[in-house]
Design an enzyme around this catalytic site. Structure first.
Site, short mmCIF file in Angstrom:
data_model
loop_
_atom_site.label_atom_id
_atom_site.label_comp_id
_atom_site.label_asym_id
_atom_site.label_seq_id
_atom_site.Cartn_x
_atom_site.Cartn_y
_atom_site.Cartn_z
N LYS A 1 0.21 4.59 38.50
CA LYS A 1 0.49 5.97 38.94
C LYS A 1 1.94 6.33 38.61
O LYS A 1 2.23 7.43 38.13
CB LYS A 1 0.21 6.12 40.44
CG LYS A 1 -1.29 6.10 40.74
CD LYS A 1 -1.61 5.96 42.20
CE LYS A 1 -3.13 5.85 42.40
NZ LYS A 1 -3.55 5.53 43.76
N GLN B 1 -0.86 4.13 49.72
CA GLN B 1 -1.86 3.42 48.91
C GLN B 1 -2.77 2.62 49.84
O GLN B 1 -2.29 1.81 50.64
CB GLN B 1 -1.15 2.49 47.91
CG GLN B 1 -2.09 1.72 47.02
CD GLN B 1 -2.87 2.61 46.04
OE1 GLN B 1 -2.31 3.49 45.41
NE2 GLN B 1 -4.18 2.38 45.92
N ASP C 1 -3.14 13.34 47.75
CA ASP C 1 -4.48 12.74 47.77
C ASP C 1 -5.55 13.76 48.19
O ASP C 1 -6.73 13.54 47.98
CB ASP C 1 -4.52 11.60 48.81
CG ASP C 1 -4.30 10.24 48.17
OD1 ASP C 1 -4.55 10.10 46.97
OD2 ASP C 1 -3.90 9.31 48.91
#
Ligand code: NDP
Length: 286
Positions: free
Chosen positions: A52, A96, A119
């Site tokens: 990422k 995460q 997200d």
């Protein structure tokens, strides 16, 4: 002849768009800045977070991985996430997953300010998805958004189509059903209790599988004459340890109009959507 719906051409095109948007933000004095909170040393999570970060750097955004100790106390963890999320120079932030066991009950989406929730897990953003206002600047969940983008990239309209989604998880199946409904598809969501699953999949124009079972969807689930589009979200390992999707790719690829491979299909689009959300969050902050 079926089309292999790889994500690479879409990612290549979108990186150019992201670069342009990032340059334009920088010209206004804003460098898109993402923080990733990683707790512990889970090997897969280390790889995902590094990927990422690398992806963000490709188009000029900043991304920092903040590695917290595996045994961090709950209070300390909550304070850290809130502190980072509240920083003015941070435009996007996420935790995460998976978290260590002692933190797994925490709803991380709720800890992060909704306008920085890249997200798309915060209740506010889920509410925006639910309402489906096309003018909303809510941040949409990444994997489902990637699925929609890929289908459209390959020229398939969702409006008026019968879509069958197998899987109803909070990160894939359920939000995807809303995104597709908002695109005027007629959506059926199937799951482990669905009776006669094959009857649903056989009459679909588009089948999306997000089950997590290696090569579960075989030719028996499909209709050869319908020119179906098959989207495989599954990322699994078979008994030999080989990476594969939910679909029996080799045996069904010639029975449909288009199919996503695993790897190289939906997988890379989650990071792309995350990056698009980061830029949207930075643009919304102006
Ligand atoms: P979950 O385990 O949370 O959900 C699986 C869903 O499949 C459930 O809704 C379950 O039904 C349903 N299901 C299980 N067995 C059957 C069956 N026999 N028939 C019909 N439905 C069934 O998985 P996720 O949604 O988190 O992930 C699904 C897959 O997608 C995994 O392989 C995962 O690795 C992959 N994935 C890929 C991503 C990417 O490409 N970037 C991102 C996220 C996930 P029920 O609700 O009744 O239990």
């Amino acid at each position: 002849m079926s089309i292999e719906m790889k994500s690479a051409p879409l990612v290549a095109r979108e990186i150019e768009n992201l670069k342009k948007r990032c340059d334009s933000l920088k010209a206004k004095g804003v460098t898109p800045n993402m923080k990733v909170l990683l707790v512990g040393e889970n090997k897969a999570s280390l790889i995902y977070t590094r990927n990422k970060k690398r992806f963000c750097e490709k188009f000029g955004a900043e991304c920092e991985i903040i590695n917290l100790n595996e045994n961090i106390k709950e209070d300390e963890f909550l304070n850290k996430v809130r502190e980072i999320s509240n920083r003015e120079d941070v435009h996007g932030c996420f935790v995460q997953l998976p978290l260590p066991k002692h933190l797994q009950h925490i709803d991380c989406g709720a800890l992060i300010a909704p306008e920085k929730d890249v997200d798309g897990f915060h209740d506010h953003n889920i509410g925006e998805l639910f309402k489906g206002d096309p003018k909303s600047n809510g941040l949409m969940p990444c994997t489902p958004q990637g699925v929609v983008n890929l289908i459209e990239f390959y020229g398939h309209e969702l409006s008026g189509k019968n879509v069958v989604i197998i899987g109803r998880s909070l990160i894939v199946g359920k939000p995807l059903s809303l995104l597709m409904l908002n695109k005027n598809a007629t959506v059926t969501v199937c799951h482990s209790r669905t009776a006669h699953l094959q009857e649903h999949t056989k009459r679909a124009d588009i089948v999306v599988s997000a089950v997590g079972r290696p090569r579960f969807l075989t030719s028996e689930y499909l209709s050869k004459d319908k020119n179906q589009i098959l989207v495989d979200v599954g990322i699994n390992h078979d008994a030999d340890g080989k990476l594969c999707g939910d679909m029996d790719y080799e045996n069904i690829k010639d029975l449909c109009a288009g199919i996503t491979p695993v790897p190289g299909g939906v997988g890379p689009l989650t990071i792309l959507s995350l990056a698009q959300n980061l830029l949207q969050a930075a643009e919304n902050s102006l």
